[in-house]
Design an enzyme around this catalytic site. Structure first.
Site: not given
Ligand code: OAD
Length: 252
Positions: A108, A111, A126, A156, A193-194, A219
């Site tokens: 997702q 970067d 994404h 432009c 990490g999501t 996580n």
């Molecule tokens: P989140 O910020 O919602 O979640 C990040 C997750 O990573 C959390 O569950 C943390 O506990 C975990 N975390 C943090 N540091 C970590 C580490 N060093 N090792 C392992 N886990 C760690 O991010 P996403 O799930 O990516 O979309 O969010 C999904 C989408 O929401 C993004 O792609 C973005 C956002 O809105 C759009 O902008 C369309």
């Protein structure tokens, strides 16, 4: 209920054995995997959405009316795309792909760090900050040739938008279809990490589970109660440990 949810040597050994036995592993990553590269997450404590309301700063509707909002957020998120480097977690996943264990990484993240780490099969559901395009004439700019400014403008005179998904936009169709196929096919889904709350990306996890995949979650806090294995550790520590365990397993 997770079968195992402690951070112990036994758990790493079990996970390594499972990955080696079953292979067919697909990875779903989120912002947490890039946290150790210095990129902020969205929903963790101090995350971007605490400071910026996504409905205002990251929606396509607002972008069309006032693109400067998005570009302000962007300045706090990833100012200079080229200045971030993959960390040990990205590198470990690239290594697992080379070993024939990981088939692809669905991310997702926008970067580009999985590709920088040399993972070959990356599905960026994404989009990516590598490209930026003009909403008026469609001209594309690629890093490092991206104009500055808040917002940046095309030659432009049109406003530039990154090739990433904002709230209210569809995911790139090909990427989503491929991600769904891989998720339905895999025997193991590694969830790294999501927070797994944003759709449709989060639904990939359920697709994998429904099709019988084992779920391994890495996580710093548990988000998926139905994970078969949960490693509560930073991704940059846990993933290299799994790779080390796999290296200890004799090849038959
Ligand atoms: P989140 O910020 O919602 O979640 C990040 C997750 O990573 C959390 O569950 C943390 O506990 C975990 N975390 C943090 N540091 C970590 C580490 N060093 N090792 C392992 N886990 C760690 O991010 P996403 O799930 O990516 O979309 O969010 C999904 C989408 O929401 C993004 O792609 C973005 C956002 O809105 C759009 O902008 C369309």
């Amino acid at each position: 209920m997770a079968k195992r949810n402690v951070d112990s040597e036994v758990l790493y050994t079990e996970v390594a054995k499972l990955l080696t036995d079953l292979k067919q592993c697909v990875v779903l990553t989120g912002a947490g995997i890039s946290a150790e590269s210095g990129i902020p997450t969205f929903r963790s404590l101090g995350g971007l959405w605490e400071k910026y309301d996504p409905a205002v700063y990251a929606s396509i509707e607002v972008f069309r009316k006032d693109p400067s909002k998005y570009w302000i957020l962007r300045g706090d998120f990833i100012r200079n795309y080229d200045s971030y480097q993959p960390n040990n977690a990205h590198l470990a996943l690239a290594g697992l792909e080379q070993m024939g264990i990981v088939r692809c990484v669905i991310t997702q993240n926008i970067d580009g760090l999985h590709k920088k780490a040399d993972s070959k099969h990356v599905i960026e559901v994404h989009g990516s900050l590598r490209e930026i395009y003009c909403l008026a004439c469609g001209k594309e700019y690629r890093v490092p040739h991206i104009p500055g400014g808040t917002p940046p403008y095309c030659s432009c005179g049109g406003v530039l938008k990154p090739n990433t998904v904002l709230f209210g936009e569809q995911l790139p169709r090909d990427a989503l279809t491929k991600a769904q196929e891989e998720s339905a096919w895999c025997k193991i889904m590694l969830l790294v990490g999501t927070s797994a709350v944003v759709q449709p990306a989060a639904s990939l996890l359920f697709l994998a589970k429904q099709n019988g995949a084992q779920i391994i979650e890495i996580n710093i806090e548990k988000v998926f109660p139905d994970a078969d294995y949960f490693i509560m550790k930073k991704a940059g520590i846990a993933l290299p440990m799994i790779v080390e365990e796999i290296k200890k397993i004799p090849i038959l």
